[in-house]
Design an enzyme around this catalytic site. Sequence first.
Site, mmCIF file in Angstrom:
data_model
loop_
_atom_site.group_PDB
_atom_site.id
_atom_site.type_symbol
_atom_site.label_atom_id
_atom_site.label_comp_id
_atom_site.label_asym_id
_atom_site.label_seq_id
_atom_site.Cartn_x
_atom_site.Cartn_y
_atom_site.Cartn_z
ATOM 1 N N HIS A 66 -2.879 -3.142 14.783
ATOM 2 C CA HIS A 66 -3.609 -4.344 14.393
ATOM 3 C C HIS A 66 -5.239 -4.089 15.677
ATOM 4 C CE1 HIS A 66 -5.759 -7.801 12.121
ATOM 5 N NE2 HIS A 66 -5.064 -6.584 11.128
ATOM 6 N N HIS B 48 -4.097 1.059 8.676
ATOM 7 C CA HIS B 48 -4.774 -0.275 8.691
ATOM 8 C C HIS B 48 -4.088 -0.101 10.499
ATOM 9 C CE1 HIS B 48 -6.516 -3.998 8.435
ATOM 10 N NE2 HIS B 48 -5.339 -4.941 7.928
ATOM 11 N N HIS C 268 -2.682 -10.109 1.662
ATOM 12 C CA HIS C 268 -1.579 -9.580 2.863
ATOM 13 C C HIS C 268 -0.420 -9.793 2.541
ATOM 14 C CE1 HIS C 268 -5.341 -11.075 5.084
ATOM 15 N NE2 HIS C 268 -5.478 -9.315 6.165
ATOM 16 N N TYR D 164 -9.493 -6.749 10.565
ATOM 17 C CA TYR D 164 -10.177 -7.951 10.909
ATOM 18 C C TYR D 164 -12.429 -7.123 10.537
ATOM 19 C CZ TYR D 164 -7.764 -8.358 14.431
ATOM 20 O OH TYR D 164 -6.023 -9.487 15.409
ATOM 21 N N ASP E 285 -2.834 -6.609 2.902
ATOM 22 C CA ASP E 285 -3.001 -5.159 3.976
ATOM 23 C C ASP E 285 -1.999 -5.740 4.889
ATOM 24 O OD1 ASP E 285 -5.214 -4.818 3.174
ATOM 25 O OD2 ASP E 285 -6.851 -5.085 5.362
ATOM 26 N N ASP E 286 -2.419 -5.418 6.244
ATOM 27 C CA ASP E 286 -0.994 -5.392 7.273
ATOM 28 C C ASP E 286 0.594 -5.448 6.766
ATOM 29 O OD1 ASP E 286 -3.605 -6.483 8.087
ATOM 30 O OD2 ASP E 286 -2.916 -8.641 8.396
HETATM 31 ZN ZN ZN Z 1 -5.182 -6.725 8.942
#
Ligand code: ZN
Length: 467
Positions: A345, A341, A432, A382, A290-291
């Site tokens: 965020h 995603h 991540h 989250y 992710d991210d």
């Molecule tokens: Zn994230």
Amino acid sequence: MKNTFRKKRGPWIDFLLVGAILILGGAIVFLTNLNEKSIFQKNQNTGSKEITSDISEEESTFPGVKIISDISNDDKMRFAIQYPLTNFDALNEAITTYIDNSKEYYISMMRLQKDVKEHTGELNIRLDTYQYDHYYSFVLTNKMILNNLEHHTKVKTFLIDSETGKIFDIRTLLNDDIKSLETFASHIQSEILKNPKLKGKISQDKLMLATKPEWSSFNRFALKDESLIIYFDEGEIGDPSAGSLTFEMPLSFINPLLASDFQIAMEADETIIPKVDLDPTKKHVALTFDDGPHPKVTKQILTLLEKYDAKATFFMLGSRVQYYPSLVGEIRDAGHEIGNHSWSHPVLTKLSAAEVTKEFESTEHAIFNAIGQNSTVFRPPYGAINDSVKTMIPITSVNWTIDTMDWKHRNANSLLPIIQKSMHNNSIILMHDIHQSTADGLESVLAYLTNEGYEFLTVSEILNYHK
Ligand code: ZN
């Protein structure tokens, strides 16, 4: 008596006689026209003059289908219309309603023109009929020109099961499955962009809008032999000068998405859905990152995944995608799944509906700009999601079953022990691709899972085992 009466009432009788003759004459003219089926009675209130046309009916090469031609006799209101007449009332009614409305619109628009002396208006509705098994597709191409002021080419399709007489549409074809529609829409988008015949004719923004994963996006299609044709109106996905565009692909390509009645009998060699052999005895795992993307960390992870022949899923932030579009292309080209995603965020459950939609759509837009296709899966930041957010995200939302806490410990040596402790079959592991420690600790994880006999699947693939 008689004479007296006659003398007295003479003028009245004459008047009645003349009246009767006029009425009879009118009726004969009217009935004659009706017999020839050449009177067009609509729109008589809008203008000074009736528009007459010749309507004829002929057999076609398709059993149970007659072709109606309706050609205008009026050289100032030219139209030539073809449509099918079948044994099915519901279909006939739907088609004639469409034809009548098109004609009415054309005639009323022509009458609005101040100078109809110019013979430049024209309405042309052409019929193409296709057959696939016992399914008929009627394609009406509606081309209208209004004194050079307005012109369009629009397509309308009517599909029917000739065994039951039931009209069907894209919902029927895809078994009313919204997930199938999402997969269908996303693949249609990328296939259209890749299509050599359509190269240079497509506007990505228009295409995205026209092929959103909604049923109404795909309400014009035909089944021809063993292929699917999708129609777009003039200017809908490209420049209007390119006319109305069509896209055709083999039905076998979308075989796994089709309702069973439509599936083609032969085993499809290649489909848009990667084949997942649902073998419950096998061990599977889905790695997710992710991210990102991150120019250094993501690259390092890609190299490791390639070394272990492992597929993974990358849940990207739109705010990062915009800076690294070619990296997104590399991820996709390596066969990994592309996930959305959000853009920035946020905790989506605390945002308004409009803000959630913006977070999702702007990221889709960035991904599409980067690779010419949409994401196939979503992960809320989250893991925060509720029913109301779910209704705003048109694709599948997926969280994880194992959290490596890599964002917290930032320790390459902690990654493997945490996974070992919670490892279970069909797990979805959260990591991540923005932390160097995650990339550094990944090789031991890949080596361990490979050694344990796990097969690495994308999120969409592993979800088949979660059902
Ligand atoms: Zn994230």
